[in-house]
Scaffold this motif. Sequence first.
Motif: not given
Length: 833
Positions: A234-238
């Motif tokens: 989720a952090q990467r895609f954010f």
Amino acid sequence: MVSGTVPPPSVTVVVPTSNGRRYLPSCLWALETQDYPRDRFEILVVDNGSTDGTTDYLKQSFPRVTVIESRAVLGFAAACNWGARQATGEVVVFLNNDTRPERRWLAELVERLRPADGTVCVASTMLSWTGQHVDFVGGHLNFYGHGFQVDYGLEYNPSLYLLPQPTPFACGGAMAIVRATFLEVGGFDEDYFAFFEDVDLGWRLWLLGYVVETAPRAIVYHRQHGTVRRMTEAQRFFLYERNALFTLFKNYEDRTLARVLPAALVLAQQRALLVSGIDAEALANGHTSGHTLRVPERTFSYLSAVEAFSQALPRLQEKRCFVQTRRKRSDAEFFAQFPHGLRERNYPGKAYAEVQRRVIDHFALDDLLGGPGQRRVLIVSHEAVGREMAGPAIRSWEIAKALSKEFDVTLATPKLKPLPESPPFKVVGYQKSHDQSLVPPINSADVVIAFGYLLHELPVLRYLDKPLVVDVYDPFTLENLEIYRSLPPARGQEVSELYTGILNQQFRCGDFYLCASERQRDYWLGLLAANGRLNPANYADDPNFRRLIDVVPFGLPTVPPVAPRSVLKGVYPGIGTDDRVILWGGGIWQWLDPLTLIRAVGRLCTELPNLRLFFMGKSHQDPGLVEAMPIAAEAERLSNQLGLTGRHVFFNEWIAYADRAGCLLEADVGACLHRDHLEAHFALRTRILDYIWGGLPILCSRGDTLSKLVERHDLGRVVAPESEAEVVAALRDLLGDPAARSRRAEAFARVREELTWEKVVEPLVQFLRSPSLASDRRQGFVGGPDRQPGDLIVKPTPAWHLPGKAVSAFVQGGPEMLRDEIDRYLRWKLGRA
């Protein structure tokens, strides 16, 4: 930038690290041994909030390395900027801690810098840790700000990357830039934290009048994703989503931004919706009222990214003013330099593809993106292309050459081998045992062409969200009837049912089919009907079904054959300059009849003592792909029994593709015989086409498609199958006529003109000019099950492959690499739990 006796520029290599102590030894030792004057470069490690004892370790083990330390985690962009400000070199080089540069890396990288002509930034060639696969050899970006790595994950073929090329950005993991320019343009945007800060910098450099280029020989090996493995998905895609919005907002001109930004926001919302799995229509109609909706964390990463973008607008506006008031290139000029990839999708699946197409249409972006651009076609070869090739590989190679006159063609081969010539298209490798290795070239293509059997071997081909052309020129189930005729009945039936199932699978998944003749087309139409493809949807599209299946036979090169050297007469042991040579132009396959020809030679050799029969090959040039067939051994036994081997009959292993022209021009007769069976009725003998190309008088059996062509144009002699007497008489006639070849030259030229590759591929060209899913597939009536989005993303290793991968990781990278792989796999498993 390095020339003559002028000392090379001073360089600062900045290595940002965060809890990367395990990676640093490989990286720093490789830097210490660079083939660059040690007094002309310094190594500066920026410790980015590490808690693993990095700084103490560096002071003890690498005392010549300068360390600057931050107690807080700054992020990649800020750490690099801090290092650049502290640097003393004229050039600053950024290098990931999980890399291992080659000895000449730094010299090659700096050599490409030419500030006088604007080339101020240079990208390394980044490979996987073992050097087998591409990590970064150049980039491209799509219109809504997402960056992509050209050929990422493909097998590395150095011959494809020999020349420096302009690139819209250099990968921040291994790049050089003139320090003064880097600081002048603002460096990396520290608001990015990580991801796409290099895309933004490259775009900004181009707009400000500079040039970014690749350095093919500046090679670095990279433990891919070693430094970001602790981030959640989720952090990467954010960060991906937010930073892409940052990039396009800052860099587009006003009039472009007004059209692109709403399109980008709509597409971001669509990605969030698709990840969630929520049925928006059901929600709008109130069908989910009272229900609790469970939404994946990744959905919130997309939505939160848009929110973060809106919060950052005041700061972004200031940065936008900096770029827009200083820009020297327009958006149109930038797009003209890098048109490839502007329509690239960063999310798989037919649903998203359709939304992106609608968004481009609605916001009238076609003119901005330069129209649809050159169609990108991927051809997946069943067999390896190289200097030695059999029919399927030759077909893939020649179709790629013919199509490349109009389309951007990539040919994927299961093995990378030395090529017969430098082609006008790209050649990449893939692994049949790992169909995910095809994902990168598939994702970069608009249309995929594949040999039919590959749909069984490579399941990823059955679930495409783009048109699939299936090549069924070879009726292999009919060949199998000959190959397996000696099996016990029960086993023979099992094999037959297996291959019939494989064939049915092919005819449910394709959008356009290629066959070798009208006779074959009738055969395949029956199979299409049996699989429900001759249906109202496809009939409405084309009542003749030419839009579904058409004839693309083997073709001939446009230029007649030229032999740079002799390969048979006076060269091959046992064949003299004055001998009369019968050429068997290919391998000895079970469905052919070499035995009758050998017996005929045995009868004729007493009256024609200079008669020679030359088999270009006995078995397939790749025995691992196609096993030797019993008929080859049987032919050799017969020749031995008749005392012909080495005197009148010669069994070669395989002729190089480039040497086949010499064989055709030096031989006196080209032979192709078969027995009387169904396979012959539907076959198109490619060796006969070679004989036509070479103007070589033909001896062939009656029954296949091309035998009628030979009779109609008097290109040789046609005999009854398995008739030794007719073969002997035909050879006497052809070999006894000194003018047999010259007298037919005009007829061969006429036929050759009608069978060039450029002409025979025309039905395929027409489809590729306006490709689409077949009507029934588009409407969901047929085909394999529609997989969920994400299937064309490279997946982590499944559990049953882990032991082998663990051994491979340990051998290639020691305990550190093994630990990384275990950690990555466990995180993936926990994320799915």
